[in-house]
Design a protein around this motif. Structure first.
Motif, PDB file in Angstrom:
ATOM      1  N   THR A 172      38.470  -7.531  71.136  1.00 40.28           N
ATOM      2  CA  THR A 172      37.363  -7.688  71.695  1.00 40.28           C
ATOM      3  C   THR A 172      36.544  -6.412  71.759  1.00 40.28           C
ATOM      4  OG1 THR A 172      38.057  -9.535  73.110  1.00 40.28           O
ATOM      5  CG2 THR A 172      36.147  -8.419  73.618  1.00 40.28           C
ATOM      6  N   ALA A 173      35.278  -6.583  70.898  1.00 41.33           N
ATOM      7  CA  ALA A 173      34.233  -5.422  71.067  1.00 41.33           C
ATOM      8  C   ALA A 173      33.776  -5.214  72.250  1.00 41.33           C
ATOM      9  CB  ALA A 173      33.260  -5.664  70.006  1.00 41.33           C
ATOM     10  N   LYS A 174      33.686  -3.938  73.001  1.00 44.30           N
ATOM     11  CA  LYS A 174      33.255  -3.745  74.312  1.00 44.30           C
ATOM     12  C   LYS A 174      31.841  -2.851  74.035  1.00 44.30           C
ATOM     13  CE  LYS A 174      36.991  -4.909  76.516  1.00 44.30           C
ATOM     14  NZ  LYS A 174      37.077  -6.196  77.295  1.00 44.30           N
ATOM     15  N   ARG A 175      31.125  -2.844  75.293  1.00 48.61           N
ATOM     16  CA  ARG A 175      29.714  -2.429  74.953  1.00 48.61           C
ATOM     17  C   ARG A 175      30.039  -0.709  74.506  1.00 48.61           C
ATOM     18  NH1 ARG A 175      27.643  -0.942  80.912  1.00 48.61           N
ATOM     19  NH2 ARG A 175      29.405   0.880  81.766  1.00 48.61           N
ATOM     20  N   GLU A 176      30.850  -0.144  74.692  1.00 47.39           N
ATOM     21  CA  GLU A 176      30.826   1.014  74.184  1.00 47.39           C
ATOM     22  C   GLU A 176      30.854   1.372  72.863  1.00 47.39           C
ATOM     23  OE1 GLU A 176      33.137   0.000  76.254  1.00 47.39           O
ATOM     24  OE2 GLU A 176      33.218   1.096  77.775  1.00 47.39           O
ATOM     25  N   VAL A 177      31.063   0.123  71.848  1.00 44.96           N
ATOM     26  CA  VAL A 177      31.009   0.122  70.328  1.00 44.96           C
ATOM     27  C   VAL A 177      29.707   0.365  70.065  1.00 44.96           C
ATOM     28  CG1 VAL A 177      31.420  -1.045  68.358  1.00 44.96           C
ATOM     29  CG2 VAL A 177      32.932  -1.125  70.330  1.00 44.96           C
ATOM     30  N   LEU A 178      28.486  -0.123  71.039  1.00 45.18           N
ATOM     31  CA  LEU A 178      27.042   0.085  70.644  1.00 45.18           C
ATOM     32  C   LEU A 178      26.794   1.501  70.410  1.00 45.18           C
ATOM     33  CD1 LEU A 178      25.373  -2.191  73.257  1.00 45.18           C
ATOM     34  CD2 LEU A 178      25.758  -2.785  70.997  1.00 45.18           C
ATOM     35  N   ILE A 181      28.175   2.559  66.967  1.00 47.78           N
ATOM     36  CA  ILE A 181      27.458   2.381  65.690  1.00 47.78           C
ATOM     37  C   ILE A 181      26.014   2.805  65.623  1.00 47.78           C
ATOM     38  CG2 ILE A 181      26.576   0.105  66.684  1.00 47.78           C
ATOM     39  CD1 ILE A 181      27.716   0.335  63.314  1.00 47.78           C
ATOM     40  N   ALA A 182      25.366   2.803  66.986  1.00 45.94           N
ATOM     41  CA  ALA A 182      24.223   3.502  66.890  1.00 45.94           C
ATOM     42  C   ALA A 182      24.243   4.911  66.664  1.00 45.94           C
ATOM     43  CB  ALA A 182      23.423   3.354  68.387  1.00 45.94           C
ATOM     44  N   ALA A 183      25.229   5.611  66.929  1.00 47.98           N
ATOM     45  CA  ALA A 183      25.230   7.075  66.212  1.00 47.98           C
ATOM     46  C   ALA A 183      25.393   7.145  64.901  1.00 47.98           C
ATOM     47  CB  ALA A 183      26.548   7.749  66.998  1.00 47.98           C
ATOM     48  N   LYS A 208      28.290  -7.752  77.890  1.00 53.59           N
ATOM     49  CA  LYS A 208      27.569  -6.469  77.773  1.00 53.59           C
ATOM     50  C   LYS A 208      27.038  -6.096  76.477  1.00 53.59           C
ATOM     51  CE  LYS A 208      29.202  -5.241  82.525  1.00 53.59           C
ATOM     52  NZ  LYS A 208      30.089  -4.487  83.200  1.00 53.59           N
ATOM     53  N   LEU A 209      27.920  -6.249  75.496  1.00 52.58           N
ATOM     54  CA  LEU A 209      27.638  -5.594  74.338  1.00 52.58           C
ATOM     55  C   LEU A 209      26.574  -6.624  73.660  1.00 52.58           C
ATOM     56  CD1 LEU A 209      29.908  -4.292  71.335  1.00 52.58           C
ATOM     57  CD2 LEU A 209      28.432  -6.127  70.833  1.00 52.58           C
ATOM     58  N   ILE A 210      26.828  -7.992  73.623  1.00 49.79           N
ATOM     59  CA  ILE A 210      25.808  -8.699  73.178  1.00 49.79           C
ATOM     60  C   ILE A 210      24.530  -8.616  73.727  1.00 49.79           C
ATOM     61  CG2 ILE A 210      25.075 -11.414  72.918  1.00 49.79           C
ATOM     62  CD1 ILE A 210      28.409 -11.752  72.956  1.00 49.79           C
ATOM     63  N   SER A 211      24.277  -8.399  75.152  1.00 48.51           N
ATOM     64  CA  SER A 211      22.989  -8.157  75.661  1.00 48.51           C
ATOM     65  C   SER A 211      22.501  -6.637  75.274  1.00 48.51           C
ATOM     66  CB  SER A 211      23.053  -8.036  77.318  1.00 48.51           C
ATOM     67  OG  SER A 211      23.626  -9.331  77.951  1.00 48.51           O
ATOM     68  N   GLY A 212      23.177  -5.678  75.054  1.00 42.12           N
ATOM     69  CA  GLY A 212      22.728  -4.717  74.474  1.00 42.12           C
ATOM     70  C   GLY A 212      22.283  -4.659  73.097  1.00 42.12           C
ATOM     71  N   ALA A 213      23.095  -5.344  72.259  1.00 41.61           N
ATOM     72  CA  ALA A 213      22.925  -5.411  70.850  1.00 41.61           C
ATOM     73  C   ALA A 213      21.530  -5.722  70.576  1.00 41.61           C
ATOM     74  CB  ALA A 213      24.037  -6.285  70.176  1.00 41.61           C
ATOM     75  N   ARG A 214      20.714  -6.676  71.576  1.00 44.49           N
ATOM     76  CA  ARG A 214      19.395  -7.142  71.233  1.00 44.49           C
ATOM     77  C   ARG A 214      18.544  -5.761  70.940  1.00 44.49           C
ATOM     78  NH1 ARG A 214      21.306 -10.958  75.379  1.00 44.49           N
ATOM     79  NH2 ARG A 214      21.954 -12.685  74.326  1.00 44.49           N
ATOM     80  N   LEU A 215      18.984  -4.905  71.843  1.00 47.09           N
ATOM     81  CA  LEU A 215      17.851  -3.689  71.886  1.00 47.09           C
ATOM     82  C   LEU A 215      18.047  -2.672  70.755  1.00 47.09           C
ATOM     83  CD1 LEU A 215      18.160  -2.870  75.665  1.00 47.09           C
ATOM     84  CD2 LEU A 215      16.689  -4.234  74.477  1.00 47.09           C
ATOM     85  N   ILE A 216      18.884  -2.819  69.691  1.00 41.63           N
ATOM     86  CA  ILE A 216      19.269  -1.967  68.762  1.00 41.63           C
ATOM     87  C   ILE A 216      18.594  -2.642  67.468  1.00 41.63           C
ATOM     88  CG2 ILE A 216      20.718  -0.588  67.401  1.00 41.63           C
ATOM     89  CD1 ILE A 216      22.467  -0.251  69.900  1.00 41.63           C
TER      90      ILE A 216
END
Length: 234
Positions: A172-178, A181-183, A208-216
């Protein structure tokens, strides 16, 4: 900071000894002024530190002061960019360390579904042979692309010629992965002058990752499934 683990990881990923020493010197200076990086990562993934280390050429033209706590003599823009690069490298290590821990836990418990790939290298090999299944016209550029922030799993090019940074997770991909990948996307933008698309491939995604991904901008999420096929042996 996890000195021993980070040093071993840097050596495995091909950093020269002088580069390793430079990274540690820069990171220790950050810790001197901001405290333990592992604690900062637990608090907010070091986002507050990265924000303070941000200083653009526009800031320099306006004569803005150094926004960080680190005393700097000389070019603030290039110095803070260097600190950010080394900090992102350490964050990439923390992300990969966490993934390795999760994989070890799943293997020990043997609790995952049978169709799940156990190791990211298996997923990477399979995906690299099947990029067309992800997106028509997607072609492989490079596996394990070395970037200032770490090793990108797969670099691909889409049908329109644009680069696509692909990060793979066996669990499972956690929010830290954001942050990871952003870096990588930022590194590629610095290298090419154009922001690439990003794609995280995993069996499941933390909410939390799904929510945060919308901002990238330009980031997509792709859930994979693996099915067995059987045929008689004659």
């Amino acid at each position: 900071m996890d000195d021993q683990g980070f040093r071993r990881w840097l050596e495995r990923t091909g950093d020269a000894p002088n580069t390793v020493n430079t990274r540690f010197a820069m990171l220790r200076r950050i810790e001197k002024h901001y405290g333990d990086l592992d604690l900062a990562h637990s608090d907010d993934l070091c986002e507050s530190i990265l924000t303070e280390l941000s200083y653009s050429t526009s800031d320099a033209r306006r004569g803005e002061p150094n926004p960080s706590r680190i005393p700097i003599e000389g070019d603030v823009t290039s110095n803070l960019a260097s600190y950010r690069t080394h900090l992102r490298k350490y964050l990439a290590y923390l992300d990969q360390r966490e993934t390795a821990d999760l994989i070890a836990e799943e293997v020990e418990a043997d609790a995952g579904p049978a169709q799940r790939f156990r190791y990211e290298q298996d997923l990477e090999a399979a995906l690299s042979r099947s990029l067309e299944q992800i997106e028509p016209g997607l072609t492989l550029v490079e596996q394990q692309r070395s970037l200032p922030s770490g090793l990108l799993d797969v670099l691909a090019r889409d049908a329109r010629g644009g680069l696509v940074a692909i990060e793979l997770k066996a669990v499972t991909a956690k929010r830290e992965v954001l942050g990871q990948i952003a870096a990588y996307m930022a590194d590629l933008q610095d290298e090419t002058g154009t922001l690439p698309r990003g794609l995280i491939v995993a069996p499941e995604f933390d909410t939390k990752l799904i929510s945060g991904a919308r901002l990238i901008a330009g980031l997509g999420l792709l859930r994979y499934r693996f099915a067995f096929t059987f045929e008689p042996v004659e």
